[in-house]
Design a protein around this motif. Structure first.
Motif, PDB file in Angstrom:
ATOM      1  N   ILE A 115      26.239  67.659  49.174  1.00  4.72           N
ATOM      2  CA  ILE A 115      27.228  68.086  48.342  1.00  4.72           C
ATOM      3  C   ILE A 115      28.497  68.297  49.263  1.00  4.72           C
ATOM      4  O   ILE A 115      29.577  67.880  48.966  1.00  4.72           O
ATOM      5  N   GLY A 116      28.292  68.838  50.355  1.00  5.42           N
ATOM      6  CA  GLY A 116      29.485  68.926  51.333  1.00  5.42           C
ATOM      7  C   GLY A 116      30.198  67.694  51.519  1.00  5.42           C
ATOM      8  O   GLY A 116      31.302  67.403  51.592  1.00  5.42           O
ATOM      9  N   HIS A 117      29.287  66.630  51.908  1.00  7.88           N
ATOM     10  CA  HIS A 117      29.844  65.268  52.276  1.00  7.88           C
ATOM     11  C   HIS A 117      30.535  64.625  51.221  1.00  7.88           C
ATOM     12  O   HIS A 117      31.675  64.022  51.355  1.00  7.88           O
ATOM     13  N   PHE A 118      30.316  64.767  49.825  1.00  7.44           N
ATOM     14  CA  PHE A 118      31.026  64.373  48.835  1.00  7.44           C
ATOM     15  C   PHE A 118      32.169  65.159  48.364  1.00  7.44           C
ATOM     16  O   PHE A 118      33.304  64.738  47.934  1.00  7.44           O
ATOM     17  N   GLN A 119      32.060  66.238  48.844  1.00  4.83           N
ATOM     18  CA  GLN A 119      33.258  67.270  48.626  1.00  4.83           C
ATOM     19  C   GLN A 119      34.518  66.873  49.728  1.00  4.83           C
ATOM     20  O   GLN A 119      35.740  66.675  49.436  1.00  4.83           O
ATOM     21  N   ASP A 120      34.237  66.541  50.775  1.00  4.15           N
ATOM     22  CA  ASP A 120      34.922  65.912  51.991  1.00  4.15           C
ATOM     23  C   ASP A 120      35.565  64.425  51.479  1.00  4.15           C
ATOM     24  O   ASP A 120      36.818  64.381  51.710  1.00  4.15           O
ATOM     25  N   LEU A 158      28.729  51.693  36.049  1.00  3.87           N
ATOM     26  CA  LEU A 158      27.730  52.587  36.593  1.00  3.87           C
ATOM     27  C   LEU A 158      26.663  51.564  37.701  1.00  3.87           C
ATOM     28  O   LEU A 158      26.311  52.230  38.487  1.00  3.87           O
ATOM     29  N   ASN A 159      26.780  50.378  37.352  1.00  2.00           N
ATOM     30  CA  ASN A 159      26.018  49.510  38.063  1.00  2.00           C
ATOM     31  C   ASN A 159      26.790  49.474  39.695  1.00  2.00           C
ATOM     32  O   ASN A 159      25.827  49.609  40.760  1.00  2.00           O
ATOM     33  N   MET A 160      27.802  49.583  39.750  1.00  3.74           N
ATOM     34  CA  MET A 160      28.965  49.537  40.888  1.00  3.74           C
ATOM     35  C   MET A 160      28.767  50.649  41.508  1.00  3.74           C
ATOM     36  O   MET A 160      28.390  50.904  42.833  1.00  3.74           O
ATOM     37  N   ILE A 161      28.833  51.622  40.894  1.00  2.00           N
ATOM     38  CA  ILE A 161      28.715  53.171  41.511  1.00  2.00           C
ATOM     39  C   ILE A 161      27.261  53.265  41.884  1.00  2.00           C
ATOM     40  O   ILE A 161      26.997  53.861  43.200  1.00  2.00           O
ATOM     41  N   GLY A 162      26.156  52.806  41.074  1.00  2.00           N
ATOM     42  CA  GLY A 162      24.857  52.979  41.524  1.00  2.00           C
ATOM     43  C   GLY A 162      24.513  52.352  42.908  1.00  2.00           C
ATOM     44  O   GLY A 162      23.635  52.870  43.311  1.00  2.00           O
ATOM     45  N   LYS A 163      24.746  51.084  43.047  1.00  2.04           N
ATOM     46  CA  LYS A 163      24.430  50.524  44.325  1.00  2.04           C
ATOM     47  C   LYS A 163      24.681  51.096  45.381  1.00  2.04           C
ATOM     48  O   LYS A 163      24.204  51.357  46.402  1.00  2.04           O
ATOM     49  N   ARG A 164      26.205  51.681  45.551  1.00  8.99           N
ATOM     50  CA  ARG A 164      26.534  52.554  46.795  1.00  8.99           C
ATOM     51  C   ARG A 164      26.077  53.944  46.724  1.00  8.99           C
ATOM     52  O   ARG A 164      25.709  54.414  47.867  1.00  8.99           O
ATOM     53  N   PHE A 165      25.825  54.833  45.627  1.00  9.55           N
ATOM     54  CA  PHE A 165      25.227  55.742  45.606  1.00  9.55           C
ATOM     55  C   PHE A 165      23.937  55.929  45.875  1.00  9.55           C
ATOM     56  O   PHE A 165      23.423  56.689  46.466  1.00  9.55           O
ATOM     57  N   GLU A 204      33.802  58.235  40.303  1.00 10.54           N
ATOM     58  CA  GLU A 204      34.098  57.120  41.445  1.00 10.54           C
ATOM     59  C   GLU A 204      33.850  57.631  42.751  1.00 10.54           C
ATOM     60  O   GLU A 204      33.470  56.892  43.771  1.00 10.54           O
ATOM     61  N   VAL A 205      34.072  58.685  43.001  1.00 12.38           N
ATOM     62  CA  VAL A 205      33.995  59.398  44.280  1.00 12.38           C
ATOM     63  C   VAL A 205      32.546  59.052  44.863  1.00 12.38           C
ATOM     64  O   VAL A 205      32.182  58.932  46.129  1.00 12.38           O
ATOM     65  N   LEU A 206      31.251  59.001  43.873  1.00  9.67           N
ATOM     66  CA  LEU A 206      30.061  58.786  44.289  1.00  9.67           C
ATOM     67  C   LEU A 206      29.760  57.371  44.987  1.00  9.67           C
ATOM     68  O   LEU A 206      29.055  57.061  45.721  1.00  9.67           O
ATOM     69  N   ALA A 207      30.915  56.627  44.653  1.00 16.36           N
ATOM     70  CA  ALA A 207      30.881  55.118  45.463  1.00 16.36           C
ATOM     71  C   ALA A 207      31.475  55.032  46.591  1.00 16.36           C
ATOM     72  O   ALA A 207      31.486  54.060  47.252  1.00 16.36           O
ATOM     73  N   LEU A 208      32.250  56.318  47.071  1.00 14.53           N
ATOM     74  CA  LEU A 208      33.073  55.934  47.916  1.00 14.53           C
ATOM     75  C   LEU A 208      32.902  56.240  49.392  1.00 14.53           C
ATOM     76  O   LEU A 208      33.543  56.087  50.380  1.00 14.53           O
ATOM     77  N   ALA A 209      31.688  57.208  49.306  1.00 20.42           N
ATOM     78  CA  ALA A 209      31.282  57.534  50.462  1.00 20.42           C
ATOM     79  C   ALA A 209      30.834  56.423  51.515  1.00 20.42           C
ATOM     80  O   ALA A 209      30.208  55.532  51.246  1.00 20.42           O
ATOM     81  N   PRO A 210      31.115  56.534  52.900  1.00 17.30           N
ATOM     82  CA  PRO A 210      30.690  55.580  53.900  1.00 17.30           C
ATOM     83  C   PRO A 210      29.198  55.509  53.957  1.00 17.30           C
ATOM     84  O   PRO A 210      28.673  56.623  53.803  1.00 17.30           O
ATOM     85  N   GLY A 211      28.605  54.576  54.149  1.00 12.41           N
ATOM     86  CA  GLY A 211      26.976  54.424  54.021  1.00 12.41           C
ATOM     87  C   GLY A 211      26.677  53.027  54.766  1.00 12.41           C
ATOM     88  O   GLY A 211      27.418  52.251  55.050  1.00 12.41           O
ATOM     89  N   PRO A 212      25.601  52.687  54.580  1.00 14.67           N
ATOM     90  CA  PRO A 212      25.065  51.389  54.925  1.00 14.67           C
ATOM     91  C   PRO A 212      25.824  50.246  54.192  1.00 14.67           C
ATOM     92  O   PRO A 212      26.229  50.532  52.887  1.00 14.67           O
TER      93      PRO A 212
END
Length: 279
Positions: free
Chosen positions: A246-251, A210-217, A148-156
Motif C-alpha cells: 500500500i505504501g508503494h501505491f501511496q507514493d 479494467l483490462n488495461m489496468i489489470g495487465k499492469r496491476f 488509474e493509479v493501480l496501472a501507473l506503478a513501475p514494474g516488469p
C-alpha cells in the motif's frame, strides 16, 4: 468534450523540484526492489518458482479486486464525510498490514479474499491523497483517476499498443506513455458511466479500462505474491509486505496527483515538456 487547458506557463524552480521528485518515483521506484530489500532475496527469482496455478489465482484475484474498485470509484469514493486536510496514510497502512498478516500465514491461499480488501484500502488512501492535491472527487473523472493509479506503478515491462507505438516514435516509455494510453480509456469510461451507470459491466468502455489496468496491476500483484510465497515470511512478513504494497501505491498516487496539480496550474503541455527534459 475535454476541459480547456490553462495557457502554458514556465514552471518555477519549486515546481520543477516537485516534478523531479515525482518522476523519480514514477519511473524508478519499483515494488520488486523494495520487497527484495525486505525479504533479503530477489523477488524476480522467487516469481519463477511460483506454480502454474498461481497465474490463474492472480488473474482471478485481480479481476475481483478491480470490479470492487470500480464500484467504489463510481459510487462512493468521493463521498467520505471525513474530509481530512491530510491523507490518512498511516491508518490505511495499519489496516493493510492486518489484512496481509492472514495472507502471509497461509501463503497465497487467501489472495482471493485478501487482495480485494487491500485494493479497496489502497483506493481510499489514494483518494485522500488526490483530495489533498486539490482534486474534486465529486466529479467522476478524478475518481477514475484514483483507479488509474493501480496501472501507473513501475514494474516488469508490459507494453500496451499505445506504448509500443510511442516507442516506435522514439518518445518516452513509462509514466507518460501509460497516461496517454489510459487517458482515452478513462475518458470513454467516464462518458459511459455518466450516461448508463454500472448496469452493464460488460460494456466495452468498462471492460477495456479494467483490462488495461489489470495487465499492469497484475504484474505488481505477482511480485507481492512471490514475496509472500517465500516459506520464512509467515504472518509478520505478510503484514510487512502488505504495508510495503500500500505504501508503494501511496507514493505513486502522491507523484501522480502532484503532476495533475501542476498541470492545472501550468498547463499539461508545459508540464509534459518539462517532465521529458528531466534526467
Amino acid at each position: 468534450m475535454t476541459e480547456p487547458q490553462p495557457p502554458a506557463i514556465k514552471l518555477t524552480s519549486a515546481a520543477m523540484d516537485e516534478l523531479r521528485e515525482a518522476k523519480d518515483i514514477l519511473e524508478h521506484q519499483g515494488l520488486a526492489e523494495r520487497l527484495t530489500e525486505l525479504v533479503g532475496a530477489p523477488i524476480t527469482a522467487s516469481m519463477k518458482l511460483l506454480p502454474d496455478s498461481a497465474e490463474r489465482l492472480i488473474y482471478s484475484a485481480v479481476e475481483k479486486s478491480l470490479q470492487k474498485g470500480l464500484d467504489l470509484a463510481v459510487t462512493s469514493l468521493g463521498k467520505d464525510d471525513n474530509l481530512a486536510t491530510k491523507p490518512r496514510l498511516l491508518s490505511h497502512k495499519v489496516l493493510a498490514g492486518l489484512s496481509g498478516a492472514a495472507g502471509g500465514s497461509l501463503g497465497g491461499l487467501t489472495m482471493g479474499a485478501e487482495l480485494p480488501v487491500s485494493t479497496l484500502l489502497i483506493l481510499r488512501s489514494v483518494a485522500d491523497i488526490a483530495r489533498s492535491q486539490g482534486e474534486d472527487l465529486s466529479q467522476l473523472e478524478p475518481r477514475l483517476a484514483c483507479l488509474e493509479v493501480l496501472a501507473l506503478a513501475p514494474g516488469p515491462a508490459v507494453k500496451t499498443s499505445e506504448e509500443t507505438a510511442a516507442e516506435d516514435d522514439n518518445t518516452d516509455i513509462g509514466y507518460l506513455a501509460v497516461r496517454i494510453a489510459m487517458g482515452k480509456q478513462i475518458s470513454d469510461a467516464t462518458k459511459y458511466v455518466a450516461q448508463h451507470g454500472l448496469a452493464n459491466r460488460a460494456a466495452p468502455p468498462l471492460v477495456q479500462l479494467l483490462n488495461m489496468i489489470g495487465k499492469r496491476f497484475g504484474l505488481i500483484v505477482s511480485e507481492k505474491m512471490a514475496a509472500q510465497a517465500i516459506p520464512v515470511i509467515g504472518a509478520v512478513g505478510g503484514a510487512l509486505i502488505n504495508t510495503y504494497f500500500i505504501g508503494h501505491f501511496q507514493d505513486i498516487a502522491r507523484a501522480h496527483f502532484t503532476i495533475r496539480r501542476l498541470e492545472r496550474t501550468y498547463g499539461s503541455s508545459a508540464v509534459t515538456e518539462a517532465y521529458r527534459r528531466l534526467v
